[in-house]
Every structure is written in C-alpha cells, then in structure tokens.
Design a protein around this motif. Structure first.
Motif, short mmCIF file in Angstrom:
data_model
loop_
_atom_site.label_atom_id
_atom_site.label_comp_id
_atom_site.label_asym_id
_atom_site.label_seq_id
_atom_site.Cartn_x
_atom_site.Cartn_y
_atom_site.Cartn_z
N LEU A 156 0.81 -1.21 0.00
CA LEU A 156 0.00 0.00 0.00
C LEU A 156 0.85 1.26 0.00
O LEU A 156 0.34 2.34 -0.34
CB LEU A 156 -0.96 0.00 1.19
N LEU A 157 2.12 1.15 0.40
CA LEU A 157 2.97 2.34 0.47
C LEU A 157 3.39 2.76 -0.94
O LEU A 157 3.96 1.95 -1.69
CB LEU A 157 4.21 2.06 1.32
N PRO A 158 3.16 4.02 -1.31
CA PRO A 158 3.46 4.47 -2.67
C PRO A 158 4.88 5.01 -2.84
O PRO A 158 5.15 5.78 -3.76
CB PRO A 158 2.44 5.59 -2.87
N PHE A 159 5.78 4.60 -1.94
CA PHE A 159 7.17 5.03 -2.04
C PHE A 159 8.07 3.82 -1.81
O PHE A 159 7.64 2.81 -1.23
CB PHE A 159 7.48 6.15 -1.06
N PRO A 160 9.32 3.88 -2.27
CA PRO A 160 10.22 2.72 -2.14
C PRO A 160 10.42 2.31 -0.68
O PRO A 160 10.55 3.15 0.20
CB PRO A 160 11.53 3.23 -2.76
N HIS A 161 10.44 1.01 -0.46
CA HIS A 161 10.63 0.49 0.89
C HIS A 161 11.14 -0.95 0.79
O HIS A 161 11.07 -1.57 -0.27
CB HIS A 161 9.33 0.53 1.68
N ARG A 162 11.62 -1.45 1.91
CA ARG A 162 12.07 -2.84 2.00
C ARG A 162 11.26 -3.54 3.07
O ARG A 162 11.39 -3.24 4.26
CB ARG A 162 13.55 -2.92 2.32
N ALA A 163 10.39 -4.46 2.65
CA ALA A 163 9.54 -5.19 3.58
C ALA A 163 10.19 -6.52 3.94
O ALA A 163 10.49 -7.33 3.06
CB ALA A 163 8.16 -5.42 2.95
N VAL A 164 10.40 -6.73 5.21
CA VAL A 164 11.08 -7.93 5.72
C VAL A 164 10.06 -9.04 5.98
O VAL A 164 8.97 -8.78 6.49
CB VAL A 164 11.84 -7.59 7.01
N ASP A 165 10.41 -10.27 5.64
CA ASP A 165 9.60 -11.43 5.98
C ASP A 165 10.13 -12.01 7.29
O ASP A 165 11.13 -12.74 7.31
CB ASP A 165 9.65 -12.48 4.88
N PRO A 173 -5.82 3.93 4.96
CA PRO A 173 -4.55 4.03 4.24
C PRO A 173 -4.17 5.44 3.80
O PRO A 173 -2.99 5.81 3.86
CB PRO A 173 -4.74 3.10 3.03
N GLU A 174 -5.13 6.23 3.36
CA GLU A 174 -4.78 7.57 2.87
C GLU A 174 -4.25 8.44 4.01
O GLU A 174 -3.24 9.14 3.86
CB GLU A 174 -5.99 8.22 2.20
N ALA A 175 -4.94 8.41 5.14
CA ALA A 175 -4.49 9.21 6.28
C ALA A 175 -3.15 8.70 6.80
O ALA A 175 -2.27 9.49 7.16
CB ALA A 175 -5.54 9.16 7.40
N PHE A 176 -2.98 7.38 6.83
CA PHE A 176 -1.74 6.78 7.30
C PHE A 176 -0.57 7.20 6.41
O PHE A 176 0.48 7.64 6.91
CB PHE A 176 -1.88 5.26 7.32
N ILE A 177 -0.74 7.09 5.11
CA ILE A 177 0.33 7.43 4.17
C ILE A 177 0.66 8.92 4.26
O ILE A 177 1.84 9.31 4.23
CB ILE A 177 -0.06 7.03 2.74
N ALA A 178 -0.35 9.77 4.38
CA ALA A 178 -0.11 11.20 4.49
C ALA A 178 0.72 11.52 5.73
O ALA A 178 1.64 12.35 5.69
CB ALA A 178 -1.44 11.95 4.52
N ARG A 179 0.40 10.85 6.85
CA ARG A 179 1.14 11.12 8.08
C ARG A 179 2.57 10.59 7.98
O ARG A 179 3.51 11.22 8.49
CB ARG A 179 0.42 10.47 9.27
N LEU A 180 2.76 9.45 7.30
CA LEU A 180 4.12 8.93 7.08
C LEU A 180 4.93 9.91 6.25
O LEU A 180 6.10 10.18 6.55
CB LEU A 180 4.07 7.59 6.39
N ARG A 181 4.34 10.39 5.18
CA ARG A 181 5.06 11.33 4.30
C ARG A 181 5.54 12.55 5.11
O ARG A 181 6.67 13.01 4.95
CB ARG A 181 4.16 11.80 3.17
N GLU A 182 4.66 13.05 5.97
CA GLU A 182 5.01 14.22 6.76
C GLU A 182 6.15 13.91 7.73
O GLU A 182 7.13 14.65 7.80
CB GLU A 182 3.77 14.69 7.51
N PHE A 183 6.01 12.83 8.47
CA PHE A 183 7.00 12.51 9.50
C PHE A 183 8.34 12.10 8.90
O PHE A 183 9.41 12.47 9.40
CB PHE A 183 6.48 11.42 10.42
N LEU A 184 8.30 11.29 7.84
CA LEU A 184 9.53 10.80 7.21
C LEU A 184 10.10 11.79 6.21
O LEU A 184 11.13 11.51 5.60
CB LEU A 184 9.28 9.44 6.53
N ASP A 185 9.43 12.92 6.04
CA ASP A 185 9.90 13.98 5.14
C ASP A 185 10.07 13.45 3.73
O ASP A 185 11.14 13.54 3.11
CB ASP A 185 11.21 14.57 5.67
N LEU A 186 8.96 12.88 3.19
CA LEU A 186 9.00 12.26 1.87
C LEU A 186 8.35 13.13 0.79
O LEU A 186 8.03 12.65 -0.28
CB LEU A 186 8.28 10.91 1.93
N HIS A 187 8.13 14.39 1.07
CA HIS A 187 7.48 15.27 0.10
C HIS A 187 8.42 15.52 -1.08
O HIS A 187 9.63 15.58 -0.94
CB HIS A 187 7.12 16.61 0.76
#
Length: 205
Positions: free
Chosen positions: A19-28, A191-205
């Motif tokens: 669901l995350l629209p930015f690059p990431h590494r998801a661990v199993d 998801p939309e609110a979650f992603i928006a808050r992540l973008r803000e906190f992680l400075d992904l703008h």
C-alpha cells in the motif's frame, strides 16, 4: 535518504506494505530475514513488528522510526497462556475456522484481512507466538531510544492508544498520532491518512 524498512505483524506478509506508494524494503519475519538498518535508514513496525522494531532501536539509531499499534513487552502470565494456546491451535486446527476465531478477537473489531494457508509455515507461526510473545521478550528500554519516533494508534483501539501515550511519555524524542476512524489495523483501515502522516514525519514530500 536511506531505505525504509517495514516489519509486519503476526500473520502479516511483506506484501502487506504494498500500500505504500514510495520505495521500501519489507522484511519477511517468518523466514528469518535479517533486519539491519543503516543510520540514514528509517524503520516502520506494525503490532508484533513494532515490538521487534523497538528491540532494533534499542541497539541501533536510525534516521526516523514509526511504531504502529504495538504493545509493550512485559511479564504477563495470562498473555503468555493465551499465546501458548494460540500456538497449539495454529499447529493443529483447520485453517478456515482458525482465521475466523483469530479475526473475531475484540482487538480487531471485526476488521479482517484475507490470509491463505499456503502462504505460511504453521510451525513458524507457532514459534513466533511462543518466542516473540510480549510476555516472553524483555521490556524495551524506551528511555534509551534516541531515534526520532512517531507512535501511531487507531482512535477506536483504546487499549493501544493508552499504551502509546505511556510509551511516548517515556521516549526521549517521540510524538503520538491517534488516527481518526481506525482500529488496530490502522494502515489498512485508513490508508490515505496513514500514508499522508508517514510522508510528513519521514519527510517524503
């Protein structure tokens, strides 16, 4: 900016983070993949993955960290008894009925995520319940975690909102966000609110 590492919860999959629209590494976590963030990386952990992320943060400082719907490890005989019971059930019960019972727990408030038995090693799930139970792992040394941290809980998940408030009060550099309209599964309920808050906190703008 470095990698964004994502740790799933119990019964989670790396694909949960698609669901995350930015690059990431998801661990199993169930395959024992190594979690080794560098100082310029960020770390996101949900529920069980959030508790495991706190263990990483106790040893390694990263750029930013986000903990979602996580409890705190502490001795709790009743919790241990429940986790051991679930471990036995995951080793032996038919999958469909087991998933119905798991999702019927009050913490999930009837919000379910489809899970296929073929995606899991049942013994790995049972082992996680036994070895990563919040009643087995040592309490995290919150006061020593210096990484800037955002702790997220859903407003309907009142028990974990209270845990979040207590944790943020003990962390040196942390803030709390209570997600409106969400329960325990915040990223997938809002998801939309979650992603928006992540973008803000992680400075992904």
């Amino acid at each position: 900016m470095g990698l964004i590492w994502c740790l799933h919860g119990f019964l989670g999959r790396p694909s949960d983070w698609d669901l995350l629209p930015f690059p990431h590494r998801a661990v199993d976590l169930f395959r024992g993949e190594r979690i080794a963030p560098a100082p310029d990386d960020s770390l996101i952990g949900y529920s069980m993955g959030g508790r495991l992320a706190l263990d990483v943060l106790a040893m390694t400082r990263v750029r930013r960290a986000v903990i979602v719907s996580a409890g705190l490890n502490q001795p709790d005989p009743e919790r241990l008894k429940r986790d051991l019971t679930w471990a036995r059930r995951f080793e032996s019960e038919p999958w469909a009925g087991l998933m119905s019972a798991w999702n019927a727990q009050p913490v999930f408030a009837s919000h379910s995520v489809p899970r296929q038995e073929s995606d899991y090693d049942r013994h790995a799930l049972a082992r996680a319940l036994r070895e990563w139970s919040s009643a087995v792992l040592p309490p995290p040394p919150l006061e020593t975690i210096e990484t800037p941290l955002l702790w997220i809980a859903g407003e309907r998940d009142t028990r974990y909102v209270e845990v979040a408030r207590q944790a943020v009060a003990r962390l040196p550099d942390a803030q709390l966000w209570v997600c409106p309209g969400a329960g325990h599964r915040v990223p997938w309920e809002q998801p939309e609110a979650f992603i928006a808050r992540l973008r803000e906190f992680l400075d992904l703008h």
